[in-house]
Design a protein around this motif. Structure first.
Motif, mmCIF file in Angstrom:
data_model
loop_
_atom_site.group_PDB
_atom_site.id
_atom_site.type_symbol
_atom_site.label_atom_id
_atom_site.label_comp_id
_atom_site.label_asym_id
_atom_site.label_seq_id
_atom_site.Cartn_x
_atom_site.Cartn_y
_atom_site.Cartn_z
ATOM 1 N N TRP A 130 -2.678 51.897 2.798
ATOM 2 C CA TRP A 130 -2.423 51.081 1.595
ATOM 3 C C TRP A 130 -3.219 51.574 0.370
ATOM 4 O O TRP A 130 -2.983 51.139 -0.730
ATOM 5 C CB TRP A 130 -2.756 49.607 1.854
ATOM 6 C CG TRP A 130 -4.182 49.352 2.210
ATOM 7 C CD1 TRP A 130 -5.255 49.256 1.374
ATOM 8 C CD2 TRP A 130 -4.715 49.171 3.526
ATOM 9 N NE1 TRP A 130 -6.414 49.039 2.077
ATOM 10 C CE2 TRP A 130 -6.115 48.970 3.387
ATOM 11 C CE3 TRP A 130 -4.142 49.142 4.802
ATOM 12 C CZ2 TRP A 130 -6.940 48.756 4.497
ATOM 13 C CZ3 TRP A 130 -4.972 48.933 5.885
ATOM 14 C CH2 TRP A 130 -6.350 48.740 5.731
ATOM 15 N N GLU A 131 -4.156 52.530 0.578
ATOM 16 C CA GLU A 131 -4.939 53.077 -0.536
ATOM 17 C C GLU A 131 -4.235 54.311 -1.104
ATOM 18 O O GLU A 131 -4.804 55.400 -1.196
ATOM 19 C CB GLU A 131 -6.345 53.450 -0.057
ATOM 20 C CG GLU A 131 -7.171 52.263 0.387
ATOM 21 C CD GLU A 131 -7.831 51.569 -0.798
ATOM 22 O OE1 GLU A 131 -7.505 51.907 -1.946
ATOM 23 O OE2 GLU A 131 -8.677 50.693 -0.571
ATOM 24 N N ARG A 132 -3.008 54.141 -1.518
ATOM 25 C CA ARG A 132 -2.180 55.288 -1.916
ATOM 26 C C ARG A 132 -2.705 55.998 -3.155
ATOM 27 O O ARG A 132 -2.523 57.191 -3.330
ATOM 28 C CB ARG A 132 -0.743 54.823 -2.147
ATOM 29 C CG ARG A 132 -0.135 54.181 -0.890
ATOM 30 C CD ARG A 132 1.198 53.519 -1.181
ATOM 31 N NE ARG A 132 1.708 52.778 -0.026
ATOM 32 C CZ ARG A 132 1.383 51.522 0.258
ATOM 33 N NH1 ARG A 132 0.560 50.866 -0.553
ATOM 34 N NH2 ARG A 132 1.870 50.918 1.317
ATOM 35 N N GLY A 133 -3.376 55.286 -4.037
ATOM 36 C CA GLY A 133 -3.824 55.876 -5.284
ATOM 37 C C GLY A 133 -5.133 56.634 -5.190
ATOM 38 O O GLY A 133 -5.593 57.201 -6.193
ATOM 39 N N ARG A 134 -5.759 56.691 -4.014
ATOM 40 C CA ARG A 134 -7.082 57.303 -3.901
ATOM 41 C C ARG A 134 -7.041 58.711 -3.301
ATOM 42 O O ARG A 134 -8.079 59.305 -3.038
ATOM 43 C CB ARG A 134 -7.996 56.410 -3.064
ATOM 44 C CG ARG A 134 -8.135 55.010 -3.630
ATOM 45 C CD ARG A 134 -9.159 54.186 -2.888
ATOM 46 N NE ARG A 134 -10.512 54.637 -3.135
ATOM 47 C CZ ARG A 134 -11.601 54.027 -2.658
ATOM 48 N NH1 ARG A 134 -11.473 52.937 -1.931
ATOM 49 N NH2 ARG A 134 -12.799 54.489 -2.915
#
Length: 206
Positions: free
Chosen positions: A148-152
């Motif tokens: 769910w931490e796609r932007g990191r």
């Protein structure tokens, strides 16, 4: 205090309990066939692994940079009647390291965004040097951010097992017993289901 020390002290002070207190499942799996002896737990946090190992008969040196975390380890060890089997030591592993050799050296999710790139590999190389003949070095690390931490992506480099082995530069006196990646289902703080992959290395000094 260094930035690393300040970061982790704040990290633990913000909550009365950060982790579940349970042993990391991958550690429990990989040491289940080992004869208890002396163990070094690097980055022990609040002591879930260290206390589990002590309960299995190991004599554990539990190391962390945070005094707050180590105080919690001490309290839990005393409550469980394991205080005599757990030696707590405070180290910033970039600057100091426990003395002695150990039958098991465990580095579970030893990641820190406050350290310079490559510092983790230098610490793991020192960890290898602390393994007694016939002993085991167990390294478990994240392979990337949770799903769910796609932007990191790209924010932090999670080393592959090949990169860790290259950094260790072990001689022929070592054997690789486990070299794998595993994926597990986890839930985000907001309740979103997801997955996270981890790397596992189990190395034995002959």
């Amino acid at each position: 205090m260094t930035t690393t020390e300040e970061y982790w002290e704040t990290f633990y002070r913000e909550r009365d309990q950060v982790w579940t207190g349970k042993v990391n499942e991958l550690l429990a799996k990989e040491v289940s066939d080992l004869t208890p002896g002396t163990a070094l737990d690097l980055g022990c946090g609040e002591g879930g692994d260290a206390l589990w190992l002590a309960a299995q008969g190991w004599r554990v040196t539990a190391v962390d940079v945070s005094a707050v975390a180590l105080d919690r380890v001490g309290a839990r060890a005393a409550e469980a009647g394991l205080a005599e089997r757990v030696d707590r030591q405070r180290h910033n592993l970039s600057h100091s390291f426990p003395e002695g050799e150990f039958d098991l050296v465990s580095a579970q999710f030893l990641h820190s965004t406050t350290e310079a790139e490559g510092e983790r590999n230098r610490i793991l190389a020192r960890a290898a040097g602390a393994v007694a003949p016939g002993g085991v070095l167990l390294i478990v690390g994240h392979a990337g951010w949770p799903s769910w931490e796609r932007g990191r992506v790209g924010e932090y480099h999670f080393s592959t097992n090949a990169e860790v082995l290259a950094g260790l530069d072990l001689d022929e006196g070592w054997s690789v017993e486990v070299n794998e990646s595993v994926s597990r289902e986890i839930t985000s703080p907001t309740g979103e289901p997801g997955t996270r992959a981890d790397h596992v290395l189990r190395l034995r000094r002959r």
